[in-house]
Enzyme design. Structure first.
Site, PDB file in Angstrom:
ATOM      1  N   GLU A  49       0.872  -1.165   0.000  1.00 50.14           N
ATOM      2  CA  GLU A  49       0.000   0.000   0.000  1.00 50.14           C
ATOM      3  C   GLU A  49       0.915   1.221   0.000  1.00 50.14           C
ATOM      4  O   GLU A  49       1.558   1.529   0.996  1.00 50.14           O
ATOM      5  CB  GLU A  49      -0.892  -0.023   1.247  1.00 50.14           C
ATOM      6  CG  GLU A  49      -1.789   1.180   1.401  1.00 50.14           C
ATOM      7  CD  GLU A  49      -2.506   1.197   2.750  1.00 50.14           C
ATOM      8  OE1 GLU A  49      -3.346   2.092   2.945  1.00 50.14           O
ATOM      9  OE2 GLU A  49      -2.232   0.331   3.610  1.00 50.14           O
ATOM     10  N   ASP A  60      -4.228   8.744   9.973  1.00 52.68           N
ATOM     11  CA  ASP A  60      -2.933   8.184  10.355  1.00 52.68           C
ATOM     12  C   ASP A  60      -2.463   8.681  11.709  1.00 52.68           C
ATOM     13  O   ASP A  60      -2.719   9.820  12.105  1.00 52.68           O
ATOM     14  CB  ASP A  60      -1.891   8.527   9.288  1.00 52.68           C
ATOM     15  CG  ASP A  60      -2.191   7.847   7.972  1.00 52.68           C
ATOM     16  OD1 ASP A  60      -2.335   6.612   7.989  1.00 52.68           O
ATOM     17  OD2 ASP A  60      -2.314   8.529   6.952  1.00 52.68           O
TER      18      ASP A  60
END
Length: 262
Positions: A49, A60
């Site tokens: 990814e 994140d």
């Protein structure tokens, strides 16, 4: 069935669970990030990814946020990123690469052009966590035209009716966030938490014919083992980046092999 789903189902015949490793393009430099991706692919990563960095990566945690900010100290190009990933896709045909980013840089590049270029470069999946399904009609149409799978995310706090909707509309695979919050530290340890995770994945499977990928907080071999039989892909992000930051590629590969040894 999509190219990604076919690939996953074929590989799962010989593996209890597949590996997806997350790498930030351009961290700490473009060249080093590409070398790191190549090393992971050479060591058997089933997926990478590749995150094109954005200044406000809302899904994140601190490790990946710091890497994105460091990468953005350089001038990065979406077009060059696609070309670089395409070279890796050609060199490592046994693995697959998916592109992950946020809507802002991809929208500026042009979503139709993005999907067309992904197809040209052999990138079969596209993850944009901040683009809701309902607002992605144009992207979905372009993906259908070019054979690219948009990958949708569900979380343990996604309402049941919406989870069922996204699961039933999943194509290449469905990205199942293992816990609430951002990427990074795990809070799904212990027997009770594992049982809860397994029930969550079972409820998704009842509505989805697509493979399931699980990420956020995976750090230990036993966590990966406990996903076997309940998911198709284990996604390794912050833990791998932490290892890379501590000891470079050698330490990162040691963790990868520890977690995905069969």
């Amino acid at each position: 069935m999509s190219q990604l789903a076919n690939y996953i189902n074929a590989k799962r015949e010989s593996k209890p669970i597949l590996s997806m490793t997350h790498v930030v393009y351009g961290y700490p430099t473009v060249e080093e990030s590409l070398t790191w991706m190549g090393t992971l692919l050479e060591n058997g990563a089933d997926f990478i990814e590749v995150q094109f960095p954005f200044s406000d990566p809302v899904a994140d945690g601190p490790t990946i946020v710091a890497a994105c900010h460091k990468a953005l100290e350089q001038t990065l190009s979406v077009e060059q990123c696609l070309k670089d990933i395409g070279q890796l896709a050609k060199k490592y045909p046994e693995s697959r690469l998916v592109l992950m980013s946020y809507l802002n840089p991809m929208y500026r590049y042009g979503l139709d052009k993005l999907v067309e270029r992904c197809a040209e470069e052999g990138i079969l999946g596209l993850i944009l966590p901040d683009l809701p399904y309902e607002q992605a009609g144009g992207l979905r149409a372009a993906c259908d035209k070019h054979g690219i799978d948009p990958v949708w995310l569900v979380t343990p706090v996604t309402p049941k009716d919406r989870m069922a909707f996204l699961a039933s509309n999943a194509q290449g695979f469905l990205y199942c966030v293992a816990r609430s919050g951002v990427t990074g530290n795990s809070n799904h340890d212990g027997e009770g938490a594992q049982t809860e995770l397994q029930h969550y994945l079972a409820s998704i499977q009842s509505d989805s014919s697509a493979p399931l990928g699980v990420g956020f907080g995976l750090r230990r071999r036993e966590q990966i083992k406990e996903l076997e039989g309940h998911a198709d892909i284990a996604i390794l992000g912050s833990a791998l980046l932490d290892a890379y930051n501590q000891g470079g590629q050698e330490t990162g590969i040691a963790l990868f092999k520890e977690l995905f040894s069969h």
